[in-house]
Scaffold this active site. Sequence first.
Site, PDB file in Angstrom:
ATOM      1  N   ASP A  52      -3.419 -17.853  10.113  1.00 13.07           N
ATOM      2  CA  ASP A  52      -3.542 -16.524  10.194  1.00 13.07           C
ATOM      3  C   ASP A  52      -4.755 -15.981   9.588  1.00 13.07           C
ATOM      4  OD1 ASP A  52      -3.652 -13.765  10.476  1.00 13.07           O
ATOM      5  OD2 ASP A  52      -1.320 -13.492  10.495  1.00 13.07           O
ATOM      6  N   ILE A 101      -2.545  -7.111   2.033  1.00  7.53           N
ATOM      7  CA  ILE A 101      -1.103  -7.529   1.789  1.00  7.53           C
ATOM      8  C   ILE A 101      -0.530  -8.824   2.544  1.00  7.53           C
ATOM      9  CG2 ILE A 101      -0.719  -4.890   2.501  1.00  7.53           C
ATOM     10  CD1 ILE A 101      -0.472  -5.862   5.249  1.00  7.53           C
ATOM     11  N   GLY A 150       3.145 -10.731   7.407  1.00  3.22           N
ATOM     12  CA  GLY A 150       4.877 -10.346   7.815  1.00  3.22           C
ATOM     13  C   GLY A 150       5.554 -11.552   8.012  1.00  3.22           C
ATOM     14  N   HIS A 159      -5.274 -10.070   4.796  1.00  2.00           N
ATOM     15  CA  HIS A 159      -4.225 -10.476   3.735  1.00  2.00           C
ATOM     16  C   HIS A 159      -5.370 -11.249   2.717  1.00  2.00           C
ATOM     17  CE1 HIS A 159      -1.364  -9.627   6.933  1.00  2.00           C
ATOM     18  NE2 HIS A 159      -2.146 -10.473   7.702  1.00  2.00           N
TER      19      HIS A 159
END
Length: 284
Positions: free
Chosen positions: A187, A207, A210, A192
Amino acid sequence: MPIDAAKAVSAEPRSTDLTWDHKDIQLYHLGLGAGIPATDPDELRYTLESKLQVLPSFATVAGGGMAAAGGLSAPGIDVNLAAVLHGGQKVTLHRPIPVQGKAVQSSTIPAVYDKGKAAVIVMRSEVTDDEGPLWTCDTQIFVRGEGGFGGERGPSDRLELPARAPDKTVEKHIREDQALLYRLSGDWNPLHADPEFAKLAGFDKPILHGLCSYGMTLKAVVDSVLDGDVTRVRSYTTRFAGVVFPGETLRIRIWQLDGKVQVSVTAAERDDAPVLADTVVEHS
C-alpha cells in the site's frame, strides 16, 4: 464525474495473477509488529520460516495489495488518493493460506453507494489456486467529495457491543516507523508516509494504514483467545471508524461469544477514540 457507478458495476471481472512466498508473509507480519520479543516461541510462528503460519488478514496484501489496488483501477473509477479512506473490510477463508502460493484473483465492483458528501465503492475479490477457492475479500472504499450522484445510500447497520466487561483487553503500541514498514507490503498511498501529502488530506501527520490496525487486531485475537492457531479463523469483518497515528496505542477489547469473537478497537491516548468498530472474528 470521476466515478461512473453504472460503468463500474457492469464491468467484466478483472483477473490478476498473485504470487507470494515466505518473505512476503514475514514482511507482512513484521509490519504488524510481530517478533517482539524476537525469540518468543509464540512470535517465531510469525517470523521464522521453519515455523511459519499465515495470519488470514494477509489476504488483503497478497500479491502486493492487489485486492484494493485492482478496484481503484476498475472501469468507471478515477479518484484522488487524497480523498480516499478505507471504509470496511471482510476476509472469508475457504481454507488456510499456504506459506507459498500462486493464485488467480477475480475482481468486481458489486455496488457504488451514494452517501451524500461521499461515495462508497464496494469491491469483491475471489482468489483461487489449483486446489480451488482460497479466500474472498470484500472491501469498502470511502471517497470524500464523490457523492451526490443519486445512487442508493446502501446499508448502515451497526453492531452493539455486549453489555458486559470484555473477556480480554490487549494493548498494542504502534511504533513510529510502523507505517513505513507496513507499506512495503504494497500500500504505497503517500498518506501513510509523506507529511505534506497528509496535510493535503486534512491530517496533521501521516496516519497508520487501516489494514495495519486490522491485521494487528486479528493477531491479538488469535494469540489471546484462539490458542495462537490461525487456522481456526473462518472470517474477519470490520468497519474503520477512525484514524490512528504511529506512536499511539491500540486498545483492543475482546468479547468471546458462541463461535465468534466481537472486538472494539480504540486509540488509548485519545480518550479511547474509535478506530475499528462492528468487528467480528468467526472461528471454529
